[in-house]
Design a protein around this motif. Structure first.
Motif, PDB file in Angstrom:
ATOM      1  N   HIS A 126      15.648 -18.350 -36.550  1.00 58.97           N
ATOM      2  CA  HIS A 126      14.243 -18.415 -36.703  1.00 58.97           C
ATOM      3  C   HIS A 126      13.967 -16.799 -36.701  1.00 58.97           C
ATOM      4  N   GLU A 127      15.063 -16.123 -36.617  1.00 56.15           N
ATOM      5  CA  GLU A 127      14.855 -14.522 -36.478  1.00 56.15           C
ATOM      6  C   GLU A 127      14.308 -14.056 -37.770  1.00 56.15           C
ATOM      7  N   ASP A 128      13.529 -12.849 -37.880  1.00 58.08           N
ATOM      8  CA  ASP A 128      12.916 -12.314 -38.895  1.00 58.08           C
ATOM      9  C   ASP A 128      13.916 -11.455 -39.166  1.00 58.08           C
ATOM     10  N   ASN A 158      14.789  -7.918 -40.955  1.00 59.55           N
ATOM     11  CA  ASN A 158      14.484  -6.514 -41.237  1.00 59.55           C
ATOM     12  C   ASN A 158      15.223  -5.646 -41.987  1.00 59.55           C
ATOM     13  N   VAL A 160      21.303 -10.563 -35.574  1.00 53.63           N
ATOM     14  CA  VAL A 160      21.990 -11.320 -34.681  1.00 53.63           C
ATOM     15  C   VAL A 160      23.413 -11.259 -35.036  1.00 53.63           C
ATOM     16  N   PRO A 220      18.865  -9.947 -39.943  1.00 57.63           N
ATOM     17  CA  PRO A 220      18.433 -10.747 -38.916  1.00 57.63           C
ATOM     18  C   PRO A 220      18.579 -10.144 -37.525  1.00 57.63           C
ATOM     19  N   THR A 244      24.421  -7.708 -39.101  1.00 57.24           N
ATOM     20  CA  THR A 244      23.944  -6.755 -38.330  1.00 57.24           C
ATOM     21  C   THR A 244      24.098  -5.349 -39.199  1.00 57.24           C
ATOM     22  N   GLN A 263      17.231 -19.268 -44.035  1.00 55.23           N
ATOM     23  CA  GLN A 263      17.911 -18.181 -43.482  1.00 55.23           C
ATOM     24  C   GLN A 263      18.700 -17.279 -44.699  1.00 55.23           C
ATOM     25  N   GLY A 318      19.736 -17.777 -34.070  1.00 48.71           N
ATOM     26  CA  GLY A 318      19.528 -16.968 -35.411  1.00 48.71           C
ATOM     27  C   GLY A 318      18.844 -17.874 -36.288  1.00 48.71           C
TER      28      GLY A 318
END
Length: 458
Positions: A441-443, A445, A386, A384, A404, A255, A439
């Motif tokens: 595995h979140e993509d 953006n 989160v 991510p 965030t 990550q 958190g």
């Protein structure tokens, strides 16, 4: 040093097993996908030898499988807003922590930094966060405490957009803009309660993390810096990636490596006479401006008018920020900025001030004081979304504004969220790790905002 916790054995599982455990937490109880066959371990289990650790780091996930001790201690690596808020929230939950910060010439605080320069007359610069907003009620409660104690006030000064050539347009906001009464620095101090639950070590550059017998060992250039039941990485960039790359925490490492950061140059400049900035009718001269269409400049902030509006006859102290694009093109090691680069950046940014204000080249008065600083990991380009990341098997987490956005609010809320998550995990005694993975595995953006950060609600 913190009291030694009860030793708990550490084991290692393949990454595929962790993925299976984490997948189960988000599948509503459904059977997770089958993982690849487990690889056999070499040597004795439990990471009893350093050589075994090194061999397994690239293939296996560190797992702490025995109960959490009654009085756990957390190492928080990074003394910025997120790290300080994490330590404070841990203390409120009865968890001890040690904060490690690299700053040498001031107390911890990260981007809530104010520089005081004595040169006959004291020069004061907020040289990181220029102001902040509050959109979340949890952060607003903290801001209200700062207001009640006289640490912050609403900033009613004129703020807007400045286009190249001196065209200024005010930006009116329904959300209050806040500043530290005497700069941002005191806010960082206020985030640490007076308690023996928190210890701060500085300057201290943690260079290595090592799992051993159920604890995390920390080292500063091979010098032991204690053993801890959990770790928090409260900063980003090269240092965090270096620490995680050899820690046996592959999902956290992945990550962090996916995070894209931009660099921004800051120039502190004091002028003997006021700058000829545009004046807007009854509002007078602006105190802060987001600069448009100037390659080397994205922000101009008059610290003197912002912090001391009634003060007259003293030098004007300005904080100038470059654009992210300029920072990227002129990036150097921020710990050792070459003199030729520092001089180039100063001249480019002062030239940017001339361009922004519509002055002829070379007509800007020479500042009586300057200092350049590169914020090498200033702005996240992707997030991510989160508030924190936590690996329950390795008892390790990440917090920071980059999760965030890029603001003081995001940093504080991230630290609070991770602290409460870790405290809840400790209460569970680590028996249900699949419930606490967040958190991993979140993509990531793309995030948009000003080149000096985001201002929620503004």
């Amino acid at each position: 040093m913190p009291p030694p916790p009860i030793a708990a054995a550490a084991t290692a599982l393949p990454v595929a097993h962790l993925a299976r455990v984490v997948a189960a937490s988000g599948s509503g109880g459904a059977t997770p996908p089958r993982a690849a066959p487990r690889r056999g371990r070499r040597g004795k289990p439990g990471f009893s030898r350093r050589s075994a650790i090194k061999k397994s780091f690239h293939q296996e996930q560190v797992v702490f499988s025995t109960p959490v001790p009654a009085d756990p201690t957390v190492a928080v690596i990074g003394g910025g807003a997120s790290g300080l808020s994490c330590a404070s929230a841990l203390a409120a939950r009865g968890v001890r922590s040690v904060v490690f910060d690299t700053v040498r010439d001031a107390r911890p605080g990260g981007r809530m930094a104010t520089r005081f320069v004595d040169g006959g007359e004291q020069l004061v610069f907020d040289h990181a966060a220029q102001f902040f907003t509050a959109s979340d009620e949890r952060f607003q409660r903290l801001v209200d405490e700062w207001l009640d104690s006289g640490l912050v006030r609403e900033w009613s000064g004129l703020v807007g957009e400045l286009e190249a050539g001196g065209r200024f347009r005010p930006i009116h906001s329904l959300t209050p803009r806040y500043i530290g009464v005497n700069g941002m620095r005191p806010l960082a101090d206020a985030m640490l309660p007076e308690t023996d639950m928190i210890k701060v070590l500085r300057p201290c550059w943690i260079s290595k993390l090592e799992p051993f017998n159920g604890l995390w060992r920390l080292f500063e250039n091979e010098k032991p810096r204690g053993e801890y039941d959990a770790i928090v990485i409260a900063h980003n960039g090269k240092c965090a990636n270096r620490l995680l790359s050899t820690s046996g925490l592959p999902l956290l490492t992945k990550q962090m490596k996916r995070l894209e950061l931009s660099s921004v140059w800051a120039l502190l400049a004091a002028f003997e006479d006021p700058l000829p900035v545009p004046r807007i009718d009854s509002h007078g001269a602006f105190e802060g401006a987001f600069v448009r269409d100037v390659d080397s400049l994205s922000w101009m902030g008059n610290n003197t008018r912002k912090l001391f509006p009634m003060q007259t006859g003293t030098p004007e102290c300005w904080t100038l920020f470059s654009t992210a694009a300029y920072g990227k093109r002129n990036k150097v090691p921020q710990e050792n900025i070459p003199k030729v680069t520092a001089e180039k950046v100063k001249e480019d940014m002062l030239g940017g001030v001339e361009h922004a204000l519509g002055l002829s080249k070379g007509s800007l008065q020479q500042p009586i004081y300057t200092r350049v600083q590169l914020w090498g990991a200033a702005l996240p380009m992707n997030t991510p979304g989160v508030s924190c990341i936590f690996d329950p098997l390795g008892r390790a987490g990440i917090c920071g504004d980059w999760l965030t956005g890029s603001s003081i609010e995001a940093a504080v809320l991230s630290g609070m969220s991770l602290a409460n998550h870790i405290a809840d995990y400790f209460v569970s005694n680590g028996d249900r790790p699949e419930e606490f993975a967040i958190g991993l595995h979140e993509d990531l953006n793309a995030v948009e905002g000003h080149d000096i950060g985001q201002f929620p609600g503004d």
